[in-house]
Design a protein around this motif. Structure first.
Motif, PDB file in Angstrom:
ATOM      1  N   GLN B  38      64.687  -8.624  -7.205  1.00 30.89           N
ATOM      2  CA  GLN B  38      64.340  -7.376  -6.486  1.00 30.89           C
ATOM      3  C   GLN B  38      64.766  -7.202  -5.155  1.00 30.89           C
ATOM      4  O   GLN B  38      64.521  -7.900  -4.211  1.00 30.89           O
ATOM      5  CB  GLN B  38      62.658  -7.346  -6.379  1.00 30.89           C
ATOM      6  CG  GLN B  38      62.189  -5.808  -6.295  1.00 30.89           C
ATOM      7  CD  GLN B  38      60.776  -5.916  -6.134  1.00 30.89           C
ATOM      8  OE1 GLN B  38      59.871  -6.919  -6.136  1.00 30.89           O
ATOM      9  NE2 GLN B  38      60.102  -4.662  -6.451  1.00 30.89           N
ATOM     10  N   LYS B  42      63.017  -1.149  -4.413  1.00 34.62           N
ATOM     11  CA  LYS B  42      63.544  -0.725  -5.703  1.00 34.62           C
ATOM     12  C   LYS B  42      62.794  -1.878  -6.876  1.00 34.62           C
ATOM     13  O   LYS B  42      62.021  -2.802  -6.442  1.00 34.62           O
ATOM     14  CB  LYS B  42      65.078  -1.121  -5.703  1.00 34.62           C
ATOM     15  CG  LYS B  42      65.734  -0.616  -4.938  1.00 34.62           C
ATOM     16  CD  LYS B  42      67.224  -0.388  -5.103  1.00 34.62           C
ATOM     17  CE  LYS B  42      68.036   0.327  -4.311  1.00 34.62           C
ATOM     18  NZ  LYS B  42      69.502   0.334  -4.577  1.00 34.62           N
ATOM     19  N   GLY B  43      62.794  -1.288  -8.276  1.00 38.90           N
ATOM     20  CA  GLY B  43      62.190  -2.161  -9.045  1.00 38.90           C
ATOM     21  C   GLY B  43      63.245  -3.322  -9.577  1.00 38.90           C
ATOM     22  O   GLY B  43      64.390  -3.447  -9.101  1.00 38.90           O
ATOM     23  N   PRO B  44      62.327  -4.442 -10.093  1.00 37.76           N
ATOM     24  CA  PRO B  44      63.046  -5.706 -10.525  1.00 37.76           C
ATOM     25  C   PRO B  44      64.087  -5.259 -11.498  1.00 37.76           C
ATOM     26  O   PRO B  44      64.150  -4.642 -12.221  1.00 37.76           O
ATOM     27  CB  PRO B  44      61.825  -6.388 -10.954  1.00 37.76           C
ATOM     28  CG  PRO B  44      60.642  -5.681 -10.532  1.00 37.76           C
ATOM     29  CD  PRO B  44      60.791  -4.403 -10.152  1.00 37.76           C
TER      30      PRO B  44
END
Lengths: 111, 112
Positions: B38, B42-44
């Motif tokens: 990650q 931001k998203g994983p």
């Protein structure tokens, strides 16, 4: 391009206001999830849905609500009952056995 | 209670200095273990899935391994672009089907 789209990227909420976070996926996954991420806390599960028209509470559901009227969509409403809503919200989808795919997140701030 | 513990919380490396991140887990029955990367804000991003003890997966400078109690993410000759938070998650056979249990992550910083 298959994936998960979250909107908006940034959201500001006034005291006593309900706000809705959008999550759409075109991966044809049955299961969808909402997580909350706070610094040092990791990802905590708010709500999840295994199938259309059905959803379950996660570990921290109080002050939140969801709906799952379509397979592709799983919106999250942060209600005025949520006393500390400032956080980074992540939506994910997955098949029963396999990795979860995440959206890019929505950062919600109380003003 | 199912639990995932990652260590260390933070790791600072010099470019080229190899190291490992640890993910210890306690679950009633492991259905799968997942590693994510990650970046801030931001998203994983999915990296690896491991299903059984002894399994290994590799991708560029990263290699994930699994035992019955823990998983390691080995980083060989890291570069500054490897700087990120690495998350580990497990899925069990019990509890709510399909749900993932996440650790708190290891924040990796690689200095040039």
């Amino acid at each position: 391009d298959g994936g998960i789209t979250q909107s908006p990227k940034y959201l500001f909420r006034k005291e006593g206001q309900n706000v809705t976070l959008s999550c759409e996926q075109n991966l044809n996954h049955d299961a969808m999830y909402w997580y909350r991420q706070d610094p040092g806390q990791g990802l905590r599960l708010i709500y999840y849905s295994q199938i259309v028209n059905d959803f379950q509470k996660g570990d921290i559901a109080e002050g939140y609500s969801v709906s799952r009227e379509k397979k592709e969509s799983f919106p999250l409403t942060v209600t005025s009952a949520q006393k500390n809503p400032t956080a980074f919200y992540l939506c994910a989808s997955k098949e029963a056995r396999g990795e979860a795919f995440f959206g890019q997140g929505t950062r919600l701030t109380v003003v | 209670e199912d639990q995932v513990t990652q260590s260390p919380e933070a790791l600072r490396l010099q470019e080229g200095e190899s190291s490992s991140l640890n993910c210890s887990y306690t679950v009633s029955g492991l259905r799968g273990l997942f590693w994510y990367r990650q970046d801030p804000g931001k998203g994983p991003e999915f990296l690896f899935t491991l299903y059984s003890a002894g399994e290994e997966k590799e991708k560029e400078r990263l290699k994930a391994t699994l035992t019955k109690k823990e998983s390691f993410l080995h980083i060989t000759a890291p570069k500054p672009e490897d700087s990120a938070t690495y998350l580990c998650a497990v899925q069990n056979y019990g509890g709510s089907q399909g749900n993932l249990i996440f650790g708190k992550g290891t924040k990796l910083s690689v200095k040039p």
